[in-house]
Design a protein around this motif. Structure first.
Motif, PDB file in Angstrom:
ATOM      1  N   GLU A 115       0.841  -1.203   0.000  1.00  0.00           N
ATOM      2  CA  GLU A 115       0.000   0.000   0.000  1.00  0.00           C
ATOM      3  C   GLU A 115       0.870   1.244   0.000  1.00  0.00           C
ATOM      4  OE1 GLU A 115      -3.894   1.793   2.321  1.00  0.00           O
ATOM      5  OE2 GLU A 115      -3.035  -0.145   2.857  1.00  0.00           O
ATOM      6  N   MET A 116       0.588   2.145  -0.959  1.00  0.00           N
ATOM      7  CA  MET A 116       1.394   3.351  -1.134  1.00  0.00           C
ATOM      8  C   MET A 116       1.206   4.328   0.020  1.00  0.00           C
ATOM      9  SD  MET A 116       3.358   5.124  -3.373  1.00  0.00           S
ATOM     10  CE  MET A 116       2.963   4.733  -5.074  1.00  0.00           C
ATOM     11  N   LEU A 117       2.321   4.925   0.479  1.00  0.00           N
ATOM     12  CA  LEU A 117       2.277   5.979   1.477  1.00  0.00           C
ATOM     13  C   LEU A 117       2.447   7.332   0.798  1.00  0.00           C
ATOM     14  CD1 LEU A 117       4.472   4.589   4.386  1.00  0.00           C
ATOM     15  CD2 LEU A 117       2.044   4.251   3.960  1.00  0.00           C
ATOM     16  N   ARG A 118       1.770   8.315   1.334  1.00  0.00           N
ATOM     17  CA  ARG A 118       1.859   9.666   0.775  1.00  0.00           C
ATOM     18  C   ARG A 118       2.120  10.661   1.888  1.00  0.00           C
ATOM     19  NH1 ARG A 118       0.286   9.150  -4.394  1.00  0.00           N
ATOM     20  NH2 ARG A 118      -1.132   7.450  -4.919  1.00  0.00           N
ATOM     21  N   ILE A 119       2.903  11.692   1.542  1.00  0.00           N
ATOM     22  CA  ILE A 119       3.205  12.745   2.511  1.00  0.00           C
ATOM     23  C   ILE A 119       1.927  13.505   2.849  1.00  0.00           C
ATOM     24  CG2 ILE A 119       4.359  14.974   2.792  1.00  0.00           C
ATOM     25  CD1 ILE A 119       6.221  12.754   3.240  1.00  0.00           C
ATOM     26  N   ARG A 120       1.749  13.782   4.132  1.00  0.00           N
ATOM     27  CA  ARG A 120       0.577  14.522   4.568  1.00  0.00           C
ATOM     28  C   ARG A 120       0.704  16.000   4.218  1.00  0.00           C
ATOM     29  NH1 ARG A 120       1.088  13.750  10.675  1.00  0.00           N
ATOM     30  NH2 ARG A 120       3.205  14.229  10.033  1.00  0.00           N
ATOM     31  N   HIS A 121      -0.431  16.641   4.075  1.00  0.00           N
ATOM     32  CA  HIS A 121      -0.479  18.089   3.892  1.00  0.00           C
ATOM     33  C   HIS A 121      -1.424  18.633   4.963  1.00  0.00           C
ATOM     34  CE1 HIS A 121       1.731  17.941   0.081  1.00  0.00           C
ATOM     35  NE2 HIS A 121       0.989  16.895  -0.230  1.00  0.00           N
ATOM     36  N   GLU A 122      -0.882  18.787   6.163  1.00  0.00           N
ATOM     37  CA  GLU A 122      -1.686  19.227   7.291  1.00  0.00           C
ATOM     38  C   GLU A 122      -0.983  20.376   8.008  1.00  0.00           C
ATOM     39  OE1 GLU A 122      -3.439  14.820   8.588  1.00  0.00           O
ATOM     40  OE2 GLU A 122      -1.982  15.859   9.841  1.00  0.00           O
ATOM     41  N   GLU A 123      -1.779  21.294   8.514  1.00  0.00           N
ATOM     42  CA  GLU A 123      -1.234  22.319   9.386  1.00  0.00           C
ATOM     43  C   GLU A 123      -0.890  21.675  10.731  1.00  0.00           C
ATOM     44  OE1 GLU A 123      -0.529  25.490   8.702  1.00  0.00           O
ATOM     45  OE2 GLU A 123      -1.119  25.101   6.616  1.00  0.00           O
ATOM     46  N   ILE A 138      -6.580   5.606  21.311  1.00  0.00           N
ATOM     47  CA  ILE A 138      -6.797   7.033  21.466  1.00  0.00           C
ATOM     48  C   ILE A 138      -7.152   7.728  20.150  1.00  0.00           C
ATOM     49  CG2 ILE A 138      -4.379   7.744  21.115  1.00  0.00           C
ATOM     50  CD1 ILE A 138      -4.825   9.644  23.554  1.00  0.00           C
ATOM     51  N   ILE A 139      -6.714   7.184  19.028  1.00  0.00           N
ATOM     52  CA  ILE A 139      -7.015   7.790  17.734  1.00  0.00           C
ATOM     53  C   ILE A 139      -8.507   7.698  17.438  1.00  0.00           C
ATOM     54  CG2 ILE A 139      -6.531   7.732  15.259  1.00  0.00           C
ATOM     55  CD1 ILE A 139      -4.200   8.661  17.080  1.00  0.00           C
ATOM     56  N   GLN A 140      -9.097   6.530  17.674  1.00  0.00           N
ATOM     57  CA  GLN A 140     -10.528   6.381  17.469  1.00  0.00           C
ATOM     58  C   GLN A 140     -11.329   7.164  18.505  1.00  0.00           C
ATOM     59  OE1 GLN A 140     -10.796   2.100  17.599  1.00  0.00           O
ATOM     60  NE2 GLN A 140     -10.678   1.893  15.372  1.00  0.00           N
ATOM     61  N   ALA A 141     -10.787   7.271  19.711  1.00  0.00           N
ATOM     62  CA  ALA A 141     -11.496   8.004  20.768  1.00  0.00           C
ATOM     63  C   ALA A 141     -11.631   9.482  20.406  1.00  0.00           C
ATOM     64  CB  ALA A 141     -10.761   7.842  22.089  1.00  0.00           C
ATOM     65  N   LEU A 142     -10.550  10.078  19.921  1.00  0.00           N
ATOM     66  CA  LEU A 142     -10.582  11.490  19.551  1.00  0.00           C
ATOM     67  C   LEU A 142     -11.309  11.723  18.236  1.00  0.00           C
ATOM     68  CD1 LEU A 142      -6.964  12.556  20.529  1.00  0.00           C
ATOM     69  CD2 LEU A 142      -9.067  13.371  21.566  1.00  0.00           C
ATOM     70  N   ASN A 143     -11.095  10.800  17.272  1.00  0.00           N
ATOM     71  CA  ASN A 143     -11.689  10.936  15.941  1.00  0.00           C
ATOM     72  C   ASN A 143     -11.358  12.305  15.343  1.00  0.00           C
ATOM     73  OD1 ASN A 143     -13.136   9.921  13.752  1.00  0.00           O
ATOM     74  ND2 ASN A 143     -15.052  10.820  14.451  1.00  0.00           N
ATOM     75  N   TYR A 144     -10.148  12.764  15.562  1.00  0.00           N
ATOM     76  CA  TYR A 144      -9.721  14.080  15.085  1.00  0.00           C
ATOM     77  C   TYR A 144      -9.149  13.953  13.673  1.00  0.00           C
ATOM     78  CZ  TYR A 144      -7.938  18.861  15.488  1.00  0.00           C
ATOM     79  OH  TYR A 144      -7.708  20.206  15.309  1.00  0.00           O
ATOM     80  N   PRO A 145      -9.542  14.809  12.748  1.00  0.00           N
ATOM     81  CA  PRO A 145      -9.106  14.677  11.350  1.00  0.00           C
ATOM     82  C   PRO A 145      -7.684  15.158  11.105  1.00  0.00           C
ATOM     83  CG  PRO A 145     -10.537  16.558  11.580  1.00  0.00           C
ATOM     84  CD  PRO A 145     -10.523  15.887  12.916  1.00  0.00           C
ATOM     85  N   ALA A 146      -6.733  14.550  11.794  1.00  0.00           N
ATOM     86  CA  ALA A 146      -5.306  14.800  11.573  1.00  0.00           C
ATOM     87  C   ALA A 146      -4.559  13.571  12.062  1.00  0.00           C
ATOM     88  CB  ALA A 146      -4.837  16.049  12.317  1.00  0.00           C
ATOM     89  N   LEU A 183      -2.848  14.510  28.640  1.00  0.00           N
ATOM     90  CA  LEU A 183      -1.940  13.910  27.662  1.00  0.00           C
ATOM     91  C   LEU A 183      -1.867  14.836  26.460  1.00  0.00           C
ATOM     92  CD1 LEU A 183      -0.337  11.218  27.004  1.00  0.00           C
ATOM     93  CD2 LEU A 183      -2.358  10.560  25.689  1.00  0.00           C
ATOM     94  N   LEU A 184      -0.652  15.033  25.945  1.00  0.00           N
ATOM     95  CA  LEU A 184      -0.446  15.855  24.753  1.00  0.00           C
ATOM     96  C   LEU A 184      -0.435  14.985  23.506  1.00  0.00           C
ATOM     97  CD1 LEU A 184       2.420  18.142  26.093  1.00  0.00           C
ATOM     98  CD2 LEU A 184       0.074  18.867  25.629  1.00  0.00           C
ATOM     99  N   LEU A 185      -0.948  15.534  22.402  1.00  0.00           N
ATOM    100  CA  LEU A 185      -0.895  14.869  21.108  1.00  0.00           C
ATOM    101  C   LEU A 185      -0.565  15.898  20.039  1.00  0.00           C
ATOM    102  CD1 LEU A 185      -3.813  13.705  22.618  1.00  0.00           C
ATOM    103  CD2 LEU A 185      -3.338  11.936  20.904  1.00  0.00           C
ATOM    104  N   SER A 186       0.098  15.450  18.983  1.00  0.00           N
ATOM    105  CA  SER A 186       0.442  16.355  17.895  1.00  0.00           C
ATOM    106  C   SER A 186       0.662  15.572  16.611  1.00  0.00           C
ATOM    107  CB  SER A 186       1.707  17.150  18.240  1.00  0.00           C
ATOM    108  OG  SER A 186       2.077  18.014  17.181  1.00  0.00           O
ATOM    109  N   ASN A 187       0.489  16.248  15.479  1.00  0.00           N
ATOM    110  CA  ASN A 187       0.846  15.649  14.194  1.00  0.00           C
ATOM    111  C   ASN A 187       2.229  16.118  13.734  1.00  0.00           C
ATOM    112  OD1 ASN A 187       0.249  18.310  13.592  1.00  0.00           O
ATOM    113  ND2 ASN A 187      -1.005  17.849  11.791  1.00  0.00           N
ATOM    114  N   ASP A 188       2.897  16.917  14.556  1.00  0.00           N
ATOM    115  CA  ASP A 188       4.277  17.316  14.319  1.00  0.00           C
ATOM    116  C   ASP A 188       5.170  16.209  14.882  1.00  0.00           C
ATOM    117  OD1 ASP A 188       6.866  18.392  14.421  1.00  0.00           O
ATOM    118  OD2 ASP A 188       6.128  20.430  14.762  1.00  0.00           O
ATOM    119  N   THR A 189       5.557  15.263  14.031  1.00  0.00           N
ATOM    120  CA  THR A 189       6.260  14.072  14.510  1.00  0.00           C
ATOM    121  C   THR A 189       7.602  14.394  15.159  1.00  0.00           C
ATOM    122  OG1 THR A 189       7.186  13.730  12.288  1.00  0.00           O
ATOM    123  CG2 THR A 189       5.130  12.583  12.820  1.00  0.00           C
TER     124      THR A 189
END
Length: 325
Positions: free
Chosen positions: A54-62, A86-94, A110-116
């Motif tokens: 399955e192909m991976l693609r770079i995200r385009h998220e703020e 926790i991902i399903q619990a938040l259901n946040y689109p990022a 707990l802190l979460l971020s999409n800034d890896t």
């Protein structure tokens, strides 16, 4: 895009963490341009990286930075095959990653971020900022127990340790503030003294408190809060309670390692389709402007209760809620 190491590329797509990506590479489940890559391979956006075909693609998220008041029963993992993650619990689109670790049965901040990169640095610097907990144990606590807990366990003969603040709240309940540079593995310390934790609540992370953020609710961090945390983790590592180990030697993975479950063969998506499923790779799709929120103002949302969370990821997007806390 500059060339980057393959494990970081995979992490940046939101598929999994760097450590989990290394496991996938060792298992031979990753290909680059149709070939199994060598160790240390670097890739760019022009390379075709696939996991289990399955192909991976770079995200385009703020960038997104969330503070979540986690209820008990939610696992702090990005593995969607894990029940009540926790991902399903938040259901946040990022493509969020939890920062640090909080046991499934524990509750609190707990802190979460999409800034890896930021998430990795925060997790690595886990002992550089204060944390405050309220702990309930399975039997009566004594002054000697509280003294040993404040020192991070039983010290070696002649060893001097920095003490944490401990306040007795009841016969089997206490509050503790874990100072920077001390042993933050509270569950391990308590169990090492012959007790078991019945309930654990994290009430503070650095200067962040729940305030009006009830259990199950999340909010975005302000720009000031993000800057403060970044400044805090940029400080030099402190020596850990008189030993030769430094703060960076202690990580949440060292305390409770997470394992990546063997993935089942995935059926490649049909050309032209853009559906959102329970597979982590599909979290890399470009999100709408509503998905990220602002780092300069607070947004509030609520997670789904554990009993209401389905086995697969919900396709509906949450929009947060009132801008007031």
């Amino acid at each position: 895009m500059e060339a980057k190491r393959l494990n970081k590329f995979i992490s940046d797509t939101g598929f999994c963490s760097r450590r989990e990506a290394d496991n996938l590479l060792e298992q031979g489940r990753v290909t680059v341009n149709g070939k199994v890559p060598d160790a240390g391979t670097k890739v760019t956006a022009q390379d075709k990286v696939r996991i289990d075909g399955e192909m991976l693609r770079i995200r385009h998220e703020e960038p997104v930075f969330l503070l979540f008041n986690k209820p008990a029963g939610i696992a702090t993992t990005t593995d969607l095959s894990v029940r009540n993650n926790i991902i399903q619990a938040l259901n946040y689109p990022a493509s969020l990653q939890p920062i640090g670790f909080l046991d499934r049965d524990a509750e609190g901040l707990l802190l979460l971020s999409n800034d890896t990169e930021w998430a990795r640095k925060m997790t690595k610097a886990d002992t550089r900022y204060e944390k405050e907990y309220i702990v309930t144990v399975d039997k009566l606590i004594s002054p000697d127990f509280l003294n040993k807990v404040s020192e991070g366990g039983i010290p070696e003969p002649g060893e001097e340790r920095k003490k944490n603040f401990v306040n007795r709240l009841g016969t089997n309940r206490f509050r503790i503030v874990l100072e920077p540079g001390t042993n933050h593995h509270l569950k391990r310390v308590v169990e090492g003294l012959g007790y078991k934790i019945v309930h654990l609540q994290r009430t503070r992370l650095s200067d962040l408190t729940a305030g009006k953020l009830h259990v199950g609710m999340w909010r975005t961090l302000t720009g000031t809060e993000i800057t403060s945390l970044k400044n805090e983790i940029s400080q030099k590592a402190r020596r850990n309670f008189g030993s030769s180990r430094v703060a960076d030697d202690f990580t949440d993975e060292d305390f409770a390692p997470r394992t990546t479950r063997p993935a089942k063969p995935k059926t490649p998506a049909k050309p032209g389709t853009s559906t959102r499923s329970a597979t982590p790779a599909n979290r890399s799709a470009k999100s709408s402007p509503r998905s990220t929120g602002s780092t300069g103002q607070k947004r509030i949302g609520k997670s789904k209760p554990a009993s209401a969370r389905p086995a697969s990821r919900n396709t509906s997007r949450r929009t947060g809620g009132s801008p007031k806390r």
